[in-house]
Write an enzyme that holds these catalytic residues in place. Structure first.
Site, PDB file in Angstrom:
ATOM      1  N   GLU A 164       0.826  -1.203   0.000  1.00  0.00           N
ATOM      2  CA  GLU A 164       0.000   0.000   0.000  1.00  0.00           C
ATOM      3  C   GLU A 164       0.868   1.265   0.000  1.00  0.00           C
ATOM      4  O   GLU A 164       0.514   2.273  -0.614  1.00  0.00           O
ATOM      5  CB  GLU A 164      -0.934  -0.002   1.213  1.00  0.00           C
ATOM      6  CG  GLU A 164      -2.028  -1.053   1.145  1.00  0.00           C
ATOM      7  CD  GLU A 164      -2.910  -0.888  -0.080  1.00  0.00           C
ATOM      8  OE1 GLU A 164      -3.205   0.271  -0.454  1.00  0.00           O
ATOM      9  OE2 GLU A 164      -3.292  -1.912  -0.676  1.00  0.00           O
ATOM     10  N   SER A 194      19.300  -8.161  -8.858  1.00  0.00           N
ATOM     11  CA  SER A 194      18.167  -8.043  -9.782  1.00  0.00           C
ATOM     12  C   SER A 194      18.189  -9.084 -10.903  1.00  0.00           C
ATOM     13  O   SER A 194      17.158  -9.679 -11.216  1.00  0.00           O
ATOM     14  CB  SER A 194      18.131  -6.638 -10.393  1.00  0.00           C
ATOM     15  OG  SER A 194      17.767  -5.682  -9.439  1.00  0.00           O
ATOM     16  N   HIS A 231       3.091  -9.955 -10.103  1.00  0.00           N
ATOM     17  CA  HIS A 231       4.526 -10.237 -10.105  1.00  0.00           C
ATOM     18  C   HIS A 231       5.284  -9.158  -9.341  1.00  0.00           C
ATOM     19  O   HIS A 231       6.214  -9.439  -8.589  1.00  0.00           O
ATOM     20  CB  HIS A 231       5.060 -10.323 -11.535  1.00  0.00           C
ATOM     21  CG  HIS A 231       6.489 -10.739 -11.605  1.00  0.00           C
ATOM     22  ND1 HIS A 231       7.517  -9.825 -11.577  1.00  0.00           N
ATOM     23  CD2 HIS A 231       7.068 -11.956 -11.670  1.00  0.00           C
ATOM     24  CE1 HIS A 231       8.678 -10.463 -11.628  1.00  0.00           C
ATOM     25  NE2 HIS A 231       8.426 -11.752 -11.687  1.00  0.00           N
ATOM     26  N   SER A 232       4.876  -7.930  -9.507  1.00  0.00           N
ATOM     27  CA  SER A 232       5.443  -6.806  -8.766  1.00  0.00           C
ATOM     28  C   SER A 232       4.441  -5.669  -8.836  1.00  0.00           C
ATOM     29  O   SER A 232       3.357  -5.805  -9.417  1.00  0.00           O
ATOM     30  CB  SER A 232       6.789  -6.369  -9.366  1.00  0.00           C
ATOM     31  OG  SER A 232       6.586  -5.697 -10.604  1.00  0.00           O
TER      32      SER A 232
END
Length: 281
Positions: A13, A99, A225-226
């Protein structure tokens, strides 16, 4: 598991409010996180992807530590020089997340081989997702591991069952480990007790027999996923809700402890209250 789930909700959030630049949640994969962590020794080295913050949480990384990293302040271990969710802790033997997909697997084998040469009573655990199996590093790492007999076991999380046909023509990951001569096992990744038992046994084999193990933990990524993704573009809300409610690893474990008489609704309410108070002050 509840703390991880609650933390994810608040940070997700926060990103939607523009307070964070990026975030990934572990919704649906809480059992893989915490059950794996519980089965390991603090001396075991962990190389994770971006969906295993629960391992760090179990080892003592605080919610404030997670917030410091995600908000990029000077109190974070990266001093604000790394994008959110790239956690790491030298003291907790948790290598900082990278990453690029799958880079952690060859690194894990190298670290495990060094432990073997130093005769350490510990092993290396590497986590990866289904997409990593399409990378060359996956095959290089498995071959390296099989030949060198390094005490490392790798655990993967199967994210979207409707994507599998696009990834492999064969039977998942477990057969790929066997093809390299690595003992491999498939486990229900939404069953915390099953994951704990498998990881504990794999650790014992890796250390006592000085050889690699591959675990395929079958689960389902409930979240997007993100925060850069809208998964409803490629899967239905009914499918997501089915896995969120019918196969929740938290709900499954709760029902088990309730049948044992170790949990009830009052304790459940108190747990959620304390977890919420931790984030809201």
């Amino acid at each position: 598991m509840v703390t991880l789930n609650t933390m994810d909700k608040y940070f997700y959030e926060a990103q939607r409010q523009g307070r964070l630049s990026f975030y990934l949640t572990s919704f649906g994969e809480e059992a893989i996180n915490l059950a794996s962590a519980a089965a390991l020794s603090s001396d075991d080295v962990v190389l994770a992807q971006y969906r295993e913050p629960g391992v760090l949480l179990w080892r003592g990384f605080t919610v404030q530590d997670f917030a410091n990293q995600c908000f990029g302040n000077n109190s974070g271990h990266g001093k604000g020089r790394q994008m959110p969710i790239h956690y790491g802790s030298k003291n907790l033997n948790y290598i900082t997340i990278s990453s690029p997909l799958t880079t952690q697997l060859p690194q894990a084998v190298g670290i495990a081989y060094s432990l073997k040469m130093d005769k350490k009573d510990s092993c290396v655990v590497a986590f990866f997702g289904d997409g990593s199996t399409s990378e060359g590093d996956f095959h290089a790492a498995l071959n390296f591991d099989a030949v060198m007999d390094a005490p490392v076991f790798v655990t993967m999380s199967m994210l979207d069952f409707n994507e599998l046909a696009c990834l492999w023509a064969g039977d998942g990951i477990v057969v790929k480990g066997q093809a390299y001569g690595i003992p491999s096992i498939r486990v229900d990744g939404n069953d915390a007790l099953a994951v704990y038992n498998v990881v504990r046994s794999a650790r014992q084999i890796a250390i006592s027999e000085q050889r690699p193990i591959l675990i395929e933990a079958m689960t389902y990524r409930v979240s997007h996923h993100s925060t850069s993704d809208d998964s409803t573009k490629y899967r239905s809300m009914d499918e997501i809700e089915h896995w969120k409610t019918k196969h929740s690893p938290i709900t499954r474990l709760r029902k088990w402890v309730e049948r044992k008489g170790w949990w009830d609704n009052n304790e459940e309410s108190n747990l959620h209250f304390e977890a919420t108070k931790q984030y809201c002050g």
